[in-house]
Design a protein around this motif. Sequence first.
Motif, PDB file in Angstrom:
ATOM      1  N   SER A  73       0.827  -1.204   0.000  1.00  9.02           N
ATOM      2  CA  SER A  73       0.000   0.000   0.000  1.00  9.02           C
ATOM      3  C   SER A  73       0.860   1.252   0.000  1.00  9.02           C
ATOM      4  CB  SER A  73      -0.924   0.019   1.222  1.00  9.02           C
ATOM      5  OG  SER A  73      -0.171   0.071   2.417  1.00  9.02           O
ATOM      6  N   LEU A  74       0.265   2.338  -0.494  1.00  8.55           N
ATOM      7  CA  LEU A  74       0.827   3.675  -0.329  1.00  8.55           C
ATOM      8  C   LEU A  74       0.141   4.297   0.883  1.00  8.55           C
ATOM      9  CD1 LEU A  74       0.884   5.095  -3.978  1.00  8.55           C
ATOM     10  CD2 LEU A  74       2.771   4.031  -2.704  1.00  8.55           C
ATOM     11  N   GLN A  75       0.920   4.721   1.857  1.00 11.47           N
ATOM     12  CA  GLN A  75       0.390   5.314   3.079  1.00 11.47           C
ATOM     13  C   GLN A  75       0.669   6.810   3.053  1.00 11.47           C
ATOM     14  OE1 GLN A  75      -0.833   3.422   5.975  1.00 11.47           O
ATOM     15  NE2 GLN A  75      -0.867   1.591   4.704  1.00 11.47           N
ATOM     16  N   THR A  76      -0.376   7.620   3.097  1.00  7.97           N
ATOM     17  CA  THR A  76      -0.187   9.064   3.062  1.00  7.97           C
ATOM     18  C   THR A  76       0.593   9.532   4.280  1.00  7.97           C
ATOM     19  OG1 THR A  76      -2.198   9.476   1.789  1.00  7.97           O
ATOM     20  CG2 THR A  76      -1.340  11.310   3.088  1.00  7.97           C
ATOM     21  N   ASP A  77       1.690  10.249   4.031  1.00  7.18           N
ATOM     22  CA  ASP A  77       2.435  10.886   5.107  1.00  7.18           C
ATOM     23  C   ASP A  77       1.970  12.335   5.297  1.00  7.18           C
ATOM     24  OD1 ASP A  77       3.976   8.820   6.037  1.00  7.18           O
ATOM     25  OD2 ASP A  77       5.756   9.322   4.876  1.00  7.18           O
ATOM     26  N   THR A  78       1.854  13.065   4.192  1.00  7.07           N
ATOM     27  CA  THR A  78       1.436  14.457   4.314  1.00  7.07           C
ATOM     28  C   THR A  78       0.984  15.000   2.957  1.00  7.07           C
ATOM     29  OG1 THR A  78       2.058  16.599   5.298  1.00  7.07           O
ATOM     30  CG2 THR A  78       3.673  15.571   3.860  1.00  7.07           C
ATOM     31  N   LEU A  79       0.473  16.213   2.983  1.00  2.98           N
ATOM     32  CA  LEU A  79       0.045  16.947   1.786  1.00  2.98           C
ATOM     33  C   LEU A  79       0.280  18.420   2.026  1.00  2.98           C
ATOM     34  CD1 LEU A  79      -1.651  17.233  -0.958  1.00  2.98           C
ATOM     35  CD2 LEU A  79      -3.628  17.556   0.551  1.00  2.98           C
ATOM     36  N   TYR A  80       0.731  19.126   1.002  1.00  4.24           N
ATOM     37  CA  TYR A  80       0.796  20.586   1.078  1.00  4.24           C
ATOM     38  C   TYR A  80       0.528  21.144  -0.314  1.00  4.24           C
ATOM     39  CZ  TYR A  80       5.673  19.509  -0.233  1.00  4.24           C
ATOM     40  OH  TYR A  80       6.798  19.002  -0.836  1.00  4.24           O
ATOM     41  N   VAL A  81       0.107  22.391  -0.366  1.00  7.30           N
ATOM     42  CA  VAL A  81      -0.288  23.006  -1.631  1.00  7.30           C
ATOM     43  C   VAL A  81       0.461  24.319  -1.811  1.00  7.30           C
ATOM     44  CG1 VAL A  81      -2.190  23.840  -3.054  1.00  7.30           C
ATOM     45  CG2 VAL A  81      -2.591  22.001  -1.390  1.00  7.30           C
ATOM     46  N   ARG A  82       1.289  24.369  -2.841  1.00  2.00           N
ATOM     47  CA  ARG A  82       2.058  25.569  -3.115  1.00  2.00           C
ATOM     48  C   ARG A  82       1.313  26.436  -4.130  1.00  2.00           C
ATOM     49  NH1 ARG A  82       6.466  23.501  -5.459  1.00  2.00           N
ATOM     50  NH2 ARG A  82       5.880  24.287  -7.500  1.00  2.00           N
ATOM     51  N   LYS A  83       1.201  27.707  -3.827  1.00  2.00           N
ATOM     52  CA  LYS A  83       0.551  28.632  -4.755  1.00  2.00           C
ATOM     53  C   LYS A  83       1.341  28.678  -6.056  1.00  2.00           C
ATOM     54  CE  LYS A  83      -1.420  31.782  -1.300  1.00  2.00           C
ATOM     55  NZ  LYS A  83      -1.405  33.165  -0.785  1.00  2.00           N
ATOM     56  N   LYS A  84       0.615  28.554  -7.158  1.00  2.00           N
ATOM     57  CA  LYS A  84       1.280  28.602  -8.450  1.00  2.00           C
ATOM     58  C   LYS A  84       1.582  30.051  -8.814  1.00  2.00           C
ATOM     59  CE  LYS A  84       0.381  25.651 -11.627  1.00  2.00           C
ATOM     60  NZ  LYS A  84      -0.246  24.838 -12.711  1.00  2.00           N
ATOM     61  N   THR A  85       2.768  30.275  -9.344  1.00  6.85           N
ATOM     62  CA  THR A  85       3.173  31.596  -9.782  1.00  6.85           C
ATOM     63  C   THR A  85       3.359  31.588 -11.294  1.00  6.85           C
ATOM     64  OG1 THR A  85       5.552  31.155  -9.612  1.00  6.85           O
ATOM     65  CG2 THR A  85       4.411  31.864  -7.591  1.00  6.85           C
ATOM     66  N   PRO A  86       3.440  32.747 -11.923  1.00  2.65           N
ATOM     67  CA  PRO A  86       3.649  32.791 -13.377  1.00  2.65           C
ATOM     68  C   PRO A  86       4.931  32.098 -13.811  1.00  2.65           C
ATOM     69  CG  PRO A  86       2.923  34.918 -12.561  1.00  2.65           C
ATOM     70  CD  PRO A  86       3.203  34.081 -11.347  1.00  2.65           C
ATOM     71  N   GLN A  87       5.899  31.972 -12.897  1.00  7.67           N
ATOM     72  CA  GLN A  87       7.179  31.344 -13.238  1.00  7.67           C
ATOM     73  C   GLN A  87       7.114  29.824 -13.149  1.00  7.67           C
ATOM     74  OE1 GLN A  87       6.991  33.998 -10.995  1.00  7.67           O
ATOM     75  NE2 GLN A  87       7.471  35.412 -12.667  1.00  7.67           N
ATOM     76  N   ASP A  88       6.044  29.311 -12.574  1.00  7.14           N
ATOM     77  CA  ASP A  88       5.939  27.870 -12.365  1.00  7.14           C
ATOM     78  C   ASP A  88       5.728  27.123 -13.672  1.00  7.14           C
ATOM     79  OD1 ASP A  88       6.340  26.993  -9.746  1.00  7.14           O
ATOM     80  OD2 ASP A  88       4.419  27.817  -9.114  1.00  7.14           O
ATOM     81  N   THR A  89       6.419  25.980 -13.785  1.00  2.25           N
ATOM     82  CA  THR A  89       6.101  25.000 -14.807  1.00  2.25           C
ATOM     83  C   THR A  89       5.436  23.861 -14.068  1.00  2.25           C
ATOM     84  OG1 THR A  89       8.304  24.060 -14.575  1.00  2.25           O
ATOM     85  CG2 THR A  89       7.990  25.704 -16.299  1.00  2.25           C
ATOM     86  N   VAL A  90       5.596  22.651 -14.512  1.00  2.00           N
ATOM     87  CA  VAL A  90       4.990  21.523 -13.815  1.00  2.00           C
ATOM     88  C   VAL A  90       5.591  21.378 -12.432  1.00  2.00           C
ATOM     89  CG1 VAL A  90       4.781  19.000 -13.784  1.00  2.00           C
ATOM     90  CG2 VAL A  90       4.364  20.266 -15.884  1.00  2.00           C
ATOM     91  N   SER A  91       6.881  21.697 -12.277  1.00  2.00           N
ATOM     92  CA  SER A  91       7.525  21.480 -10.994  1.00  2.00           C
ATOM     93  C   SER A  91       8.599  22.520 -10.760  1.00  2.00           C
ATOM     94  CB  SER A  91       8.153  20.077 -10.938  1.00  2.00           C
ATOM     95  OG  SER A  91       8.915  19.919  -9.771  1.00  2.00           O
ATOM     96  N   ASN A  92       8.758  22.890  -9.497  1.00  2.00           N
ATOM     97  CA  ASN A  92       9.866  23.718  -9.069  1.00  2.00           C
ATOM     98  C   ASN A  92      10.775  22.796  -8.267  1.00  2.00           C
ATOM     99  OD1 ASN A  92      11.573  25.386  -7.469  1.00  2.00           O
ATOM    100  ND2 ASN A  92      10.157  27.103  -7.772  1.00  2.00           N
ATOM    101  N   THR A  93      11.778  22.250  -8.930  1.00  2.00           N
ATOM    102  CA  THR A  93      12.559  21.159  -8.344  1.00  2.00           C
ATOM    103  C   THR A  93      13.212  21.546  -7.036  1.00  2.00           C
ATOM    104  OG1 THR A  93      13.011  20.344 -10.560  1.00  2.00           O
ATOM    105  CG2 THR A  93      14.404  19.508  -8.778  1.00  2.00           C
TER     106      THR A  93
END
Length: 231
Positions: free
Chosen positions: A187-207
């Motif tokens: 199984s995959l067990q959820t550890d946590t979740l967070y949500v980053r506000k998207k900015t105009p500079q964002d692509t799919v990911s900010n590594t």
Amino acid sequence: MDASIEEVPVQAAAERLNRQNNTAPQAGAVTNENGLNVLSEQGQVNLSSGKKNKIVSTFSDAAAFIQSALSNKQNVGRVYLGMVPEPTAQKVLMDTGIDISGYSAVIPSGSVRHMFKRHGDPIQEAAVGQIPLTPEIAAKIPEIIAGPDKVTLSPKADVSGRPALLFEKSIADQYITVQAVSNGTHSLQTDTLYVRKKTPQDTVSNTSADAQALNSNVRNVPPQGSFSIPL
């Protein structure tokens, strides 16, 4: 090293086939409202014998479980959201080397309280460019797991020693959930979740930002305890 990370293609292929035959519907798999595959009939029967287990397949039921976990600190249950779709499992294997074919997705109630303690305060989250969690936001976890834009393997295990996968999905903003790989329970067990506000500079990911946040979240997840699916 975790067995799932080792290069043992024959063994991995055999284990994958066994999981697929016993736990996950393959041909014509039925999808839940949340995007994950429906648990097999036998899987549902097995889980129903566990008093702490709850099976949900809709967004509203997931949000209700999360609200209940927050309202009742004596709630030590866990919610089973469905099975990881095979295309997602293939993506995870290709991108991280971790085989989660036939794995279920689970949110323990303790993880709900943990993620809201760390990411539920509006002032603290705004200070770091993130959005505070709500039950409705957290109920999107299965959607993120089912169809991530990107999956990466954390260089650090979680505090229970399990490999930790970072699932990212853009849903207006950038949703990021840390999922511990529990090989013992498949199984995959959820550890946590967070949500980053998207900015105009964002692509799919900010590594860079993702890596920093992931290390912080993985190391601060309390152990959820061990459990086994009733057989």
